[in-house]
Design a protein around this motif. Structure first.
Motif, PDB file in Angstrom:
ATOM      1  N   LEU A  69       1.144  -1.422  -0.269  1.00 60.44           N
ATOM      2  CA  LEU A  69       0.367   0.190  -0.007  1.00 60.44           C
ATOM      3  C   LEU A  69       0.640   1.130  -0.155  1.00 60.44           C
ATOM      4  O   LEU A  69       0.366   2.025  -0.404  1.00 60.44           O
ATOM      5  CB  LEU A  69      -1.207   0.342   1.357  1.00 60.44           C
ATOM      6  N   ASP A 126      -8.822   3.392   4.382  1.00 65.37           N
ATOM      7  CA  ASP A 126      -7.455   2.177   5.298  1.00 65.37           C
ATOM      8  C   ASP A 126      -7.422   3.404   6.897  1.00 65.37           C
ATOM      9  O   ASP A 126      -6.808   4.249   6.316  1.00 65.37           O
ATOM     10  CB  ASP A 126      -6.615   2.174   4.589  1.00 65.37           C
ATOM     11  N   GLU A 127      -6.917   2.761   7.840  1.00 64.53           N
ATOM     12  CA  GLU A 127      -6.464   3.989   8.517  1.00 64.53           C
ATOM     13  C   GLU A 127      -4.510   3.987   8.552  1.00 64.53           C
ATOM     14  O   GLU A 127      -4.943   5.090   9.956  1.00 64.53           O
ATOM     15  CB  GLU A 127      -6.788   2.671  10.270  1.00 64.53           C
ATOM     16  N   ASN A 128      -4.175   4.106   8.403  1.00 64.42           N
ATOM     17  CA  ASN A 128      -2.529   3.374   7.896  1.00 64.42           C
ATOM     18  C   ASN A 128      -2.520   4.596   7.156  1.00 64.42           C
ATOM     19  O   ASN A 128      -1.283   4.892   6.508  1.00 64.42           O
ATOM     20  CB  ASN A 128      -1.760   2.738   7.717  1.00 64.42           C
ATOM     21  N   SER A 139      -7.399   2.522  -1.048  1.00 74.09           N
ATOM     22  CA  SER A 139      -8.599   1.713   0.287  1.00 74.09           C
ATOM     23  C   SER A 139      -8.522   3.826   0.824  1.00 74.09           C
ATOM     24  O   SER A 139      -7.645   4.395   1.018  1.00 74.09           O
ATOM     25  CB  SER A 139      -8.186   1.452   1.242  1.00 74.09           C
TER      26      SER A 139
END
Length: 1006
Positions: free
Chosen positions: A645, A684-686, A681
């Motif tokens: 990612l 996505d939290e990151n 995404s």
């Protein structure tokens, strides 16, 4: 007590024979400090001793209780904290409703209107909201009970909820009271069908299921879901009456939802009735207060009883022959407060007084006994065990489970039964209506007085015991956390973990404010040193949607902790860069990420930090050396295959940078496709949503708007599926509107831009999302010829007065300049666009597809500096050729044609139309066709002019560009042709062609 369980089956708590005496001794030691506001040293010592004793005794009681509690499989899924499904009926209804004629008439009129709405009378009701206000004991709950009875007499469905002084910290408690009874009557399959796509969003908030670890909906999404639930209930159970009592004690989450939903009641078969104490509404409920006080049906302020009203009650309940002076004394000592008048009358009746002048001293004695210390002295007379049970009941809150209260009071079932009997006889406790079991306080005033009378140390100890008891009973960590909030910190890791569990559940239920409250309490425990950074990070996650500045503070504190794990540190830095950027500190965000990338030793973390650096650098308006950053990004991206990612984020940013710089579109598209290959995404939290949104726009700028629309639509669906209907959704809607605008779908673009602005307006602090939506909407309104509407919009948001520190698209200054040009303010637009050009050229952002400042500046200069205007248009054309999209080239040629005179202009128009016909830019094609037609008409080529004008008219109508369509009709009229409302596709209509041929040659050459 659980439904269907006999009192004799309640598990037995520790025996009084060996424990009660010692407990009484400890209570006596603590009594001297009962009025203290904070625990004294002796109180704390006593509390510690009591806690140690309780720890020895409670395990057996807990074990016995757990044996009769629900099976573990039911815990936290179907078990929810007790809810008041029914409102308490008044004890002496007629007396408590005395002199409430106007209020009861208002209830009757509202219910009558509600009934007519169901019968098919098509007219807007005067109000869907009734509010009654007043101090404690004034009779608000009695009015609620009367509204319930009258609604039931009409055959209406009634849902009710009641605030509790000790339950304000329990998120969505009042909403659960309203909705759970109806949903509990359905099985799981029926509930899923009833709630539809909203089930996963609201199930945790409503206590229908354990919170989903993979989903953390934002407050906006949960409120929307609750709107859906109540709307469905109102329609399927119509007509419906919502009764909300003591909303000053409601939880903030429920109050915020009520405030947002209440205005819809007038359009639904629904009537809302609320009561509250105006001076006790929480400070956070400004929206609710504004709704009530700003409503056209202002709150009914309940007045005390008059002397004659009090006299009537005394003569009915005490003695028909009560003297006037006696009745006046009763009025004076009670202040006409209905609750106190009725309680006084009951006790006077128990004394068998006759109401004579000689008996007046009894009035004062009894009046002091029904309030404050008098009530507490009566309670003490009932014995230590009964006092403890009353304290436990006050700690647990209404409705009161006797078995839980027995555990918290550390007495057995027999002693609890005796205590309940004594408290009933003393009119302190009463049985609630319905078949739910349990007990409740006769009046909230009594509950408050008892709770506040508990010695601070004892109160804290009872709350601690209650936290363990409710969790053992299956009510989950949030029920336990409510009690832990009232317990002083003592460095217990288990308390910290319980509070963290509660915070996770609150976040997954869409209640970040509640999550932040319990995490702040966890910090005060305090946590173990090695857990402090993680706890601060969790706190920052809970405040990110409600207080970005506090989020920055929490994250900086987390970074300052020693020995932070590298993965956690990366998450902290990522969150901090986001928080800084969202508080308009983009430069700080970029600098922090760059510094962290340079110090990282883990390659993946380094790449992650580099991605954050490139994101926020790209969105800085004041980047000092954009070219150097672009070269660095290009070198890095050239060697990344896009496996992770982090790599795909870098590739997506390279695509965006290539587009902004005006590199060939094939370069930008190639990087964009590679970035998408493994997925990007939005949730996505990151990573943020900035990269996937930017990649989608790369396709839009590269003349693939439908691909962009698909990516944006999928991204918004991903956000909605996760319950994110705040700023993420607002930005997605705004960018989709911008894409529709560039494709020439102006009607749809306006609708979507308004939706994005509406969504952004609902989110506190969503200023960047507002800028995106306003820019797209102003551009669309100007294109549609609605300049006045665009100006009103710009003024209402002060658009154009401030320059954001983050890059927004479409560029706000360029959009505002377009509005100025539409208003005929060329000189102002010229100055603004010149500044934009200097800024963009300094950053080497030269793509006219992204920002066509040169073309608008050329239009502004054309009347006064035609040579410079032509130069600007040609320069924009060269840059467009370098980028290579048909729409950018066509727009540049069109502008050059407009600022050029003579035959050259016609050839430029022809080239512009040819390029735009190969592009998706339908509105720009319509503009070019109308301009081309007008130029042909002015040069005496009517047949060719008519062909372009009719085609331009058709395209303008299909785009929704009303002003452009009007211009096309004017040009047709000037050429002596009939402007059809909607010209057919293809060749020039036969009638118009023949009209041109019959015109005199001299006229044709005019």
């Amino acid at each position: 007590m659980r439904k269907g369980q006999d009192w004799s089956e309640v598990p037995t708590a520790p025996s009084a024979s060996s424990t009660s005496v010692r407990a009484d001794d400890l209570l006596n030691q603590l009594n001297p400090v009962e009025d203290a506001q904070v625990p004294t040293q002796s109180a704390v010592e006593g509390w510690n001793e009591l806690r140690e004793w309780m720890a020895e005794e409670r395990s057996s009681a807990q074990e016995q209780f757990e044996r009769s509690a629900p099976p573990s499989g039911d815990q936290r899924h179907d078990a929810v904290e007790p809810a008041a499904h029914e409102m308490r009926q008044p004890t002496i209804e007629d007396s408590l409703l005395l002199e409430r004629y106007s209020e009861i008439r208002a209830i009757d009129e509202a219910l009558a209107e509600l009934g007519k709405a169901i019968e098919g009378v098509r007219r807007r009701r005067r109000t869907g909201l009734l509010a009654f206000t007043g101090p404690a004991g004034i009779g608000k709950t009695s009015l609620i009970a009367e509204a319930r009875a009258r609604a039931a007499a009409h055959g209406f469905t009634v849902f009710s909820g009641k605030g509790g002084e000790t339950e304000q910290g329990s998120a969505f408690r009042m909403v659960r009271q309203l909705v759970q009874p109806a949903l509990a009557a359905m099985d799981e399959a029926e509930r899923r069908v009833f709630l539809g796509g909203w089930y996963d969003i609201v199930a945790a908030a409503l206590g229908l299921t354990a919170p989903d670890a993979a989903r953390a909906p934002d407050p906006t999404s949960v409120r929307d879901g609750l709107d859906w639930v109540m709307t469905r209930l109102a329609v399927t159970r119509a007509p419906v009456v919502l009764l909300l009592d003591d909303v000053h004690w409601a939880d903030v989450e429920s109050l915020n939802w009520i405030a947002s939903f209440a205005p819809r009641a007038e359009d639904l078969p629904l009537q809302i009735v609320v009561t509250y104490r105006p001076d006790e509404l929480p400070r956070e409920t400004t929206t609710f207060r504004a709704l009530i006080e700003g409503h056209r049906n202002r709150p009914y302020a309940l007045n005390p009883l008059t002397p004659s009203g009090v006299a009537r009650i005394i003569r009915e309940k005490v003695s028909e022959g009560a003297e006037d002076v006696f009745c006046t004394e009763c009025w004076m000592v009670t202040g006409g407060t209905p609750f106190e008048v009725v309680e006084l009358a009951i006790r006077l009746g128990e004394r068998q007084v006759t109401g004579t002048h000689a008996e007046m001293p009894v009035v004062s004695q009894l009046a002091s006994a029904i309030r404050g210390r008098g009530q507490l002295e009566r309670l003490r007379e009932l014995g230590a065990q009964t006092v403890r049970f009353a304290w436990a009941a006050a700690v647990l809150g209404t409705p009161i489970s006797p078995d839980l209260a027995a555990i918290v009071a550390v007495i057995d079932s027999e002693e609890a039964a005796k205590a309940i009997g004594a408290l009933r006889a003393a009119r302190i406790l009463a049985d609630p209506p319905g078949q739910g079991g349990g007990v409740e306080f006769v009046h909230p005033l009594i509950a408050s007085a008892i709770y506040r009378s508990i010695p601070p140390a004892m109160r804290a100890a009872m709350h601690e015991l209650a936290s363990e008891a409710v969790r053992a009973a299956g009510f989950g960590p949030t029920a336990a956390a409510r009690h832990l909030l009232e317990v002083p910190g003592d460095g217990r890791p288990e308390a910290v973990e319980s509070l963290r569990d509660a915070a996770r559940d609150y976040l997954r239920a869409g209640a970040p404010e509640a999550a932040s409250r319990v995490l702040i309490r966890a910090l005060l425990e305090p946590p173990l040193p090695e857990d402090r950074a993680a706890l601060l990070h969790e706190l920052a996650c809970s405040t990110s949607l409600i207080d970005p500045r506090a989020t920055v503070s929490h994250l900086r504190a987390a970074l300052s902790q020693p020995g932070v794990d590298s993965a956690l540190r990366a998450s902290i830095v990522h969150r901090l860069t986001q928080a800084l950027a969202h508080t308009d500190r983009v430069a700080e965000a970029a600098a922090l990420a760059d510094d962290e990338a340079r110090r990282a030793t883990n390659p993946r973390i380094r790449l992650r930090m580099q991605a954050d650096y490139f994101v926020w650098s790209a969105f800085r308006t004041d980047e000092p050396d954009s070219s150097a950053r672009s070269r660095r990004l290009a070198r890095l991206a050239a060697h990344l295959p896009g496996r992770s990612l982090e790599e795909r984020s870098i590739l997506g940013l390279r695509a965006w940078d290539a587009m902004m710089r005006g590199e060939p579109q094939q370069t930008a598209l190639s990087y964009a496709e590679t970035a998408l290959r493994g997925g990007l995404s939005w949730t996505d939290e990151n990573r943020g949503f900035e990269v996937p949104a930017s990649v989608a726009l790369v396709f839009m700028y590269c003349d693939q708007p439908r691909r962009a629309e698909d990516l944006l639509t999928r991204g918004m669906a991903e956000c909605e599926a996760k319950g994110w209907r705040g700023s993420h959704l607002a930005v997605g809607q705004a960018l989709l509107a911008y894409t529709l605008f560039r494709r020439g779908c102006l009607t749809e673009a306006e609708e979507m831009a308004r939706a994005g602005l509406y969504t952004a307006d609902r989110v506190e602090g969503a200023v960047p999302a507002q800028w995106f939506a306003i820019g797209a909407l102003i551009q669309t309104l100007v294109a549609r010829g609605r300049t006045t509407d665009a100006r009103k919009l710009a003024n209402s948001y002060r658009y154009g007065e401030a320059i954001p520190n983050a890059v927004i698209y479409p560029d706000p200054r360029t959009v505002y300049a377009q509005l100025l040009l539409a208003e005929g303010r060329q000189s102002e637009a010229e100055r603004l666009l010149s500044d934009v050009g200097k800024w963009l050229d300094s950053r080497n952002w030269r793509n006219p597809a992204w920002c066509s400042w040169q073309l608008h500046l050329a239009s502004a200069l054309a009347p006064t500096a035609s040579d410079r205007a032509v130069h600007l248009a040609r320069e924009a054309g060269k840059r467009a050729q370098g980028f290579g999209t048909a729409s950018a080239i066509g727009q540049a040629l069109h502008t050059e044609a407009e600022v050029t005179s003579g035959p050259t202009a016609l050839s430029l128009y022809a080239e512009a139309v040819a390029h735009l016909e190969q592009s998706p830019a339908a509105y720009e094609l319509a503009r070019a066709l109308v301009g081309y037609g007008a130029a042909l008409s002015r040069t005496g080529q009517p047949q060719e002019a008519a062909d372009r004008l009719y085609r331009g008219l058709e395209a303008a109508v299909q785009c929704g560009a009303e002003a452009l369509a009007d211009r096309a009709r004017e040009e047709l009229l000037a050429a002596g042709l009939r402007p059809l409302r909607h010209a057919p596709r293809g060749a020039l209509p036969t009638l118009e062609r023949r009209a041109i041929e019959r015109r005199p040659k001299a006229t044709q050459q005019r």
